[in-house]
Write a protein that holds these residues in place. Structure first.
Motif, PDB file in Angstrom:
ATOM      1  N   ASP B 178     -17.927  13.315 -27.546  1.00 28.18           N
ATOM      2  CA  ASP B 178     -17.788  13.741 -28.941  1.00 28.18           C
ATOM      3  C   ASP B 178     -18.761  12.944 -29.794  1.00 28.18           C
ATOM      4  N   THR B 180     -20.553  12.471 -33.420  1.00 28.12           N
ATOM      5  CA  THR B 180     -20.407  12.865 -34.832  1.00 28.12           C
ATOM      6  C   THR B 180     -21.378  12.095 -35.720  1.00 28.12           C
ATOM      7  N   ASP B 203     -17.561   9.226 -29.490  1.00 29.71           N
ATOM      8  CA  ASP B 203     -16.116   9.144 -29.357  1.00 29.71           C
ATOM      9  C   ASP B 203     -15.515   8.187 -30.393  1.00 29.71           C
TER      10      ASP B 203
END
Lengths: 232, 232
Positions: B178, B180, B203
Motif C-alpha cells: 500500500d 500512499t 504500508d
C-alpha cells in the motif's frame, strides 16, 4: 569447442583475431551455466547482447546506405528488417560454429537450446558486441563482409522475403486487381523429385513464370520474376 | 540561419567541423521544400535519418555500456529508452540551433513545423547521419559528449522518468503493498508561487519527502528520494 578453439577457428577461417578470452567467455555464457558453476566468475551474455544488437543494427544500416545509394528509406528499411532478424542471425551463428562454443546449462542442453534460434540470435549479437570491444568496428565489418554482407550476393535473404505479398502490394497501388497463380506444368525427375512450373497473371494476362520443387516455391519464384520484370 | 552559418556556429561553439555543404543541406531539407523549389537538386532528409537513427542508437548504447559497467541489460535498456526519444532529440535540435537551419516548405512553416518535436527529432537524426558520413564516428561522439551525454550529469533525463511507477514496481516485487502520497505542507512564496511538501509512505510508514511547485512535482520528487534511499 572451447572458447580458445573458437578463437583459433575464427583466426584461421576469417582472419579475425580475438584477444580477451574472458570477454569471449562472457559472450558465450548462458545464465543457467553460471547457476550450475557457482565457482565461475563473470557474467552471462546479456549485457554484451545489449551492445551487439545496436552494433549489428548500425553496421547493417551503414552498409546498406552505402551499397544502395539509389534506394529510398523505405527500401532500405525493408532490406534491413530482412537481414536483422532471428532466422538470419541464428543461421550465421551456425555458419561460424559459434553455436558449438556456447556454455549452456545441462537442462538447457537437454532441451536442445543449442539449436534454438532465439538463443543463437542472442549469442550472435553478444559475440558481435564482444568483438567490437576487443577489436573495434573494423573487425566487425571484416567478419560481416565474409558472412552477413556476402550473403546478399548469394541471394540468401530472398527466402525471408514474401514476394507474393510484395507483388500484390505493388500491383494494387494502381487500384483493385485480379492476380492469379496457375500450375502450367509438373515434371518428375529421375530421382522422383518434382519440378512445378507456375504462371502469375494480372487480370488474365500472364506476367511471368516460376519453377520450384513445390507449388509454393514455384509461385514465389513467379512473383519474384514478375517483380524483376516490372522494375525494369 | 543558412546551412553555411550553421557550419560556422557548430565549429565555433562545439569545435566540430563539417565540410560537405550539399550533404548538410540534404539533412536539413524537408520534402515540401523540394516540391516548392523544383530547380533544387538533391533529396530530402529521409535517407540520412535512416542512417542517423541507427548511429544514435549505437552511440548511446556504447556510451551507456562503458559508463555503467555495473548496470544490467534491463537498467541499460531503460536509460537508453529515456535518452533516445522524440522529446530528447527535439530538445537537442534546439540546443544546437539546428531547428533554425531547417529548409521547410512554406505551408509547413505556417503550420509551425519548425517547432514540431517529431520534425526536430527527424532532423537531429538526419544531421547525425550526415556528420557521421562527413567526419566519422569520432566527430559524432565529440558532439554528443557536449550535448546528449553531458545532459546525463545535469539530470536532464530525469524529467522523462516516471519515478512513481518505478517505485511502485520496486516495492511490489516483494508482494502487494500500500503506497500512499500525502500533502504534508503547502507554502506560498512572496511572488505567490507555491511550494508543496509531500510524503510517500509504504504500508503507513513514511519512506521519504519531496518538494515541488505542484503536487505532482512534489510526489515525483518524493518517489525519486525514496528510490535513492532504497538503493543505498
Amino acid at each position: 569447442m572451447s572458447p580458445e578453439e573458437f578463437i583459433n577457428y575464427l583466426s584461421k577461417n576469417y582472419h579475425v583475431n580475438f584477444d580477451n578470452v574472458d570477454l569471449l567467455k562472457e559472450a558465450l555464457t548462458q545464465r543457467n551455466y553460471l547457476n550450475e558453476h557457482p565457482k565461475e566468475k563473470g557474467r552471462d551474455y546479456q549485457r554484451l547482447e545489449f551492445l551487439g544488437d545496436a552494433i549489428m543494427q548500425a553496421s547493417v544500416t551503414e552498409y546498406l546506405f552505402k551499397r544502395y545509394p539509389d534506394w529510398d528509406e523505405g527500401q532500405l528499411t525493408e532490406m534491413r528488417i530482412t537481414m536483422v532478424q532471428t532466422k538470419s542471425f541464428a543461421h550465421f551463428s551456425q555458419v561460424i560454429h559459434l553455436n558449438e562454443a556456447i556454455r549452456l546449462g545441462k537442462g538447457e542442453e537437454m532441451n536442445g537450446a543449442r539449436h534454438r534460434p532465439s538463443l543463437l540470435e542472442d549469442i550472435w549479437e553478444a559475440f558481435i558486441g564482444a568483438l567490437f570491444l576487443d577489436q573495434g568496428q573494423q573487425a566487425v565489418v571484416k567478419l560481416l563482409n565474409q558472412t552477413v554482407f556476402a550473403a546478399i550476393d548469394e541471394n540468401f535473404f530472398d527466402q525471408f522475403i514474401d514476394f507474393k505479398s510484395r507483388l500484390q502490394e505493388q500491383l494494387q497501388a494502381k487500384g483493385t486487381v485480379d492476380i492469379t497463380y496457375n500450375i502450367e506444368d509438373e515434371e518428375r525427375n529421375e530421382d522422383n523429385s518434382q519440378v512445378f512450373k507456375v504462371s502469375v497473371a494480372l487480370d488474365g494476362r500472364i506476367l511471368a513464370y516460376g519453377f520450384g520443387s513445390s507449388i509454393k516455391d514455384a509461385e514465389k519464384a513467379a512473383a519474384q520474376q514478375a517483380l524483376v520484370d516490372l522494375s525494369e
